[in-house]
Design a protein around this motif. Structure first.
Motif, PDB file in Angstrom:
ATOM      1  N   PHE A 150       0.842  -1.181   0.000  1.00 57.69           N
ATOM      2  CA  PHE A 150       0.000   0.000   0.000  1.00 57.69           C
ATOM      3  C   PHE A 150       0.884   1.241   0.000  1.00 57.69           C
ATOM      4  CE2 PHE A 150      -2.483   3.198   2.389  1.00 57.69           C
ATOM      5  CZ  PHE A 150      -3.605   3.243   1.582  1.00 57.69           C
ATOM      6  N   SER A 151       0.554   2.197  -0.830  1.00 52.42           N
ATOM      7  CA  SER A 151       1.317   3.441  -0.807  1.00 52.42           C
ATOM      8  C   SER A 151       0.395   4.610  -1.111  1.00 52.42           C
ATOM      9  CB  SER A 151       2.469   3.396  -1.800  1.00 52.42           C
ATOM     10  OG  SER A 151       1.972   3.289  -3.116  1.00 52.42           O
ATOM     11  N   ILE A 152       0.776   5.746  -0.606  1.00 52.65           N
ATOM     12  CA  ILE A 152       0.035   6.978  -0.821  1.00 52.65           C
ATOM     13  C   ILE A 152       1.020   7.995  -1.379  1.00 52.65           C
ATOM     14  CG2 ILE A 152      -1.186   8.881   0.294  1.00 52.65           C
ATOM     15  CD1 ILE A 152      -2.126   6.897   2.409  1.00 52.65           C
ATOM     16  N   CYS A 153       0.639   8.656  -2.445  1.00 57.38           N
ATOM     17  CA  CYS A 153       1.477   9.710  -3.011  1.00 57.38           C
ATOM     18  C   CYS A 153       1.018  11.050  -2.445  1.00 57.38           C
ATOM     19  CB  CYS A 153       1.371   9.718  -4.529  1.00 57.38           C
ATOM     20  SG  CYS A 153       2.048   8.245  -5.285  1.00 57.38           S
ATOM     21  N   ILE A 154       1.942  11.764  -1.862  1.00 54.54           N
ATOM     22  CA  ILE A 154       1.640  13.076  -1.297  1.00 54.54           C
ATOM     23  C   ILE A 154       2.215  14.117  -2.253  1.00 54.54           C
ATOM     24  CG2 ILE A 154       2.070  14.625   0.650  1.00 54.54           C
ATOM     25  CD1 ILE A 154       2.174  12.094   2.400  1.00 54.54           C
ATOM     26  N   PRO A 155       1.383  15.057  -2.682  1.00 53.22           N
ATOM     27  CA  PRO A 155       1.868  16.085  -3.604  1.00 53.22           C
ATOM     28  C   PRO A 155       3.113  16.792  -3.075  1.00 53.22           C
ATOM     29  CG  PRO A 155      -0.507  16.236  -3.370  1.00 53.22           C
ATOM     30  CD  PRO A 155      -0.033  15.247  -2.344  1.00 53.22           C
ATOM     31  N   SER A 156       3.987  17.176  -3.968  1.00 50.60           N
ATOM     32  CA  SER A 156       5.268  17.762  -3.569  1.00 50.60           C
ATOM     33  C   SER A 156       5.114  19.101  -2.857  1.00 50.60           C
ATOM     34  CB  SER A 156       6.174  17.914  -4.784  1.00 50.60           C
ATOM     35  OG  SER A 156       5.558  18.766  -5.741  1.00 50.60           O
ATOM     36  N   ASP A 157       3.996  19.797  -3.041  1.00 51.05           N
ATOM     37  CA  ASP A 157       3.825  21.089  -2.372  1.00 51.05           C
ATOM     38  C   ASP A 157       3.196  20.951  -0.986  1.00 51.05           C
ATOM     39  OD1 ASP A 157       1.413  20.340  -3.658  1.00 51.05           O
ATOM     40  OD2 ASP A 157       0.709  22.418  -3.693  1.00 51.05           O
ATOM     41  N   TRP A 158       2.933  19.732  -0.537  1.00 50.30           N
ATOM     42  CA  TRP A 158       2.412  19.488   0.807  1.00 50.30           C
ATOM     43  C   TRP A 158       3.581  19.213   1.746  1.00 50.30           C
ATOM     44  CZ3 TRP A 158      -2.428  15.843   0.967  1.00 50.30           C
ATOM     45  CH2 TRP A 158      -3.443  16.369   0.151  1.00 50.30           C
ATOM     46  N   THR A 159       3.416  19.556   2.998  1.00 52.48           N
ATOM     47  CA  THR A 159       4.380  19.172   4.022  1.00 52.48           C
ATOM     48  C   THR A 159       4.230  17.678   4.283  1.00 52.48           C
ATOM     49  OG1 THR A 159       4.109  21.331   5.055  1.00 52.48           O
ATOM     50  CG2 THR A 159       5.094  19.604   6.402  1.00 52.48           C
ATOM     51  N   GLN A 160       5.327  16.966   4.412  1.00 54.26           N
ATOM     52  CA  GLN A 160       5.268  15.532   4.689  1.00 54.26           C
ATOM     53  C   GLN A 160       4.779  15.297   6.123  1.00 54.26           C
ATOM     54  OE1 GLN A 160       6.065  12.882   2.475  1.00 54.26           O
ATOM     55  NE2 GLN A 160       5.861  14.620   1.077  1.00 54.26           N
ATOM     56  N   PRO A 161       3.896  14.311   6.326  1.00 54.46           N
ATOM     57  CA  PRO A 161       3.427  14.020   7.693  1.00 54.46           C
ATOM     58  C   PRO A 161       4.557  13.427   8.533  1.00 54.46           C
ATOM     59  CG  PRO A 161       2.614  12.380   6.155  1.00 54.46           C
ATOM     60  CD  PRO A 161       3.311  13.425   5.332  1.00 54.46           C
ATOM     61  N   LEU A 162       4.507  13.679   9.823  1.00 63.46           N
ATOM     62  CA  LEU A 162       5.505  13.113  10.737  1.00 63.46           C
ATOM     63  C   LEU A 162       5.218  11.654  11.063  1.00 63.46           C
ATOM     64  CD1 LEU A 162       5.998  16.001  13.341  1.00 63.46           C
ATOM     65  CD2 LEU A 162       7.470  15.384  11.408  1.00 63.46           C
ATOM     66  N   TYR A 163       3.931  11.251  10.981  1.00 63.41           N
ATOM     67  CA  TYR A 163       3.518   9.910  11.383  1.00 63.41           C
ATOM     68  C   TYR A 163       2.822   9.225  10.220  1.00 63.41           C
ATOM     69  CZ  TYR A 163       4.484  12.151  15.813  1.00 63.41           C
ATOM     70  OH  TYR A 163       5.099  12.834  16.824  1.00 63.41           O
ATOM     71  N   HIS A 164       2.646   7.908  10.317  1.00 60.69           N
ATOM     72  CA  HIS A 164       2.037   7.159   9.218  1.00 60.69           C
ATOM     73  C   HIS A 164       0.947   6.217   9.727  1.00 60.69           C
ATOM     74  CE1 HIS A 164       4.337   3.574  10.354  1.00 60.69           C
ATOM     75  NE2 HIS A 164       5.352   4.389  10.535  1.00 60.69           N
ATOM     76  N   PHE A 165       0.137   5.748   8.780  1.00 64.72           N
ATOM     77  CA  PHE A 165      -0.933   4.801   9.113  1.00 64.72           C
ATOM     78  C   PHE A 165      -0.337   3.559   9.759  1.00 64.72           C
ATOM     79  CE2 PHE A 165      -2.757   6.910   5.281  1.00 64.72           C
ATOM     80  CZ  PHE A 165      -3.801   7.540   5.920  1.00 64.72           C
ATOM     81  N   GLY A 166      -1.003   3.071  10.794  1.00 59.60           N
ATOM     82  CA  GLY A 166      -0.551   1.856  11.460  1.00 59.60           C
ATOM     83  C   GLY A 166       0.560   2.069  12.459  1.00 59.60           C
ATOM     84  N   GLN A 167       0.991   3.301  12.652  1.00 56.68           N
ATOM     85  CA  GLN A 167       2.066   3.582  13.600  1.00 56.68           C
ATOM     86  C   GLN A 167       1.506   3.688  15.013  1.00 56.68           C
ATOM     87  OE1 GLN A 167       4.438   7.020  12.637  1.00 56.68           O
ATOM     88  NE2 GLN A 167       5.664   6.861  14.485  1.00 56.68           N
ATOM     89  N   TRP A 168       2.175   2.992  15.936  1.00 54.15           N
ATOM     90  CA  TRP A 168       1.813   3.094  17.351  1.00 54.15           C
ATOM     91  C   TRP A 168       2.482   4.322  17.934  1.00 54.15           C
ATOM     92  CZ3 TRP A 168      -1.764   0.297  19.746  1.00 54.15           C
ATOM     93  CH2 TRP A 168      -2.140  -0.919  19.173  1.00 54.15           C
TER      94      TRP A 168
END
Length: 111
Positions: free
Chosen positions: A8-26
């Motif tokens: 599974f992957s999600i593409c985040i547009p280059s003009d968005w700030t990258q999230p610090l956390y991800h799905f499924g992270q405790w």
């Protein structure tokens, strides 16, 4: 359940700030099961002073009513020891479930 990048992957547009956390992270607050991005300049981004908010399931054994929507600044990462303990607890829980189901299957097959 954590999905690997191969599954599974999600593409985040280059003009968005990258999230610090991800799905499924405790994290200390629970399990991250979702996130929302508020574009810079939007009313929501102005209101929250931040662009990412996370849906955190506080108790994975409970239902979705025990979910909180948190800002990145409200989330605390786990230490390696804490994460190891949570993962081991999850493994133990599922091993007990497998044992109970195996016992039921044996009883059904013997009758």
């Amino acid at each position: 359940m954590t999905l690997s990048p191969q599954q599974f992957s999600i593409c985040i547009p280059s003009d968005w700030t990258q999230p610090l956390y991800h799905f499924g992270q405790w994290v200390k607050e629970g399990l991250i099961v979702g996130c929302t991005y508020y574009p810079s300049g939007s009313k929501a981004a102005y209101q929250y002073k931040q662009i990412w908010r996370y849906d955190v399931l506080c108790d994975v054994q409970a239902d979705a009513e025990d979910m909180k929507c948190l800002l990145e600044s409200e989330i605390t990462p786990l230490t390696t020891v804490e994460l190891t303990n949570i993962i081991q607890d999850e493994i133990n829980f599922h091993n007990r479930r497998i044992g109970a189901l195996s016992k039921q299957l044996n009883e059904v097959q013997q009758s």
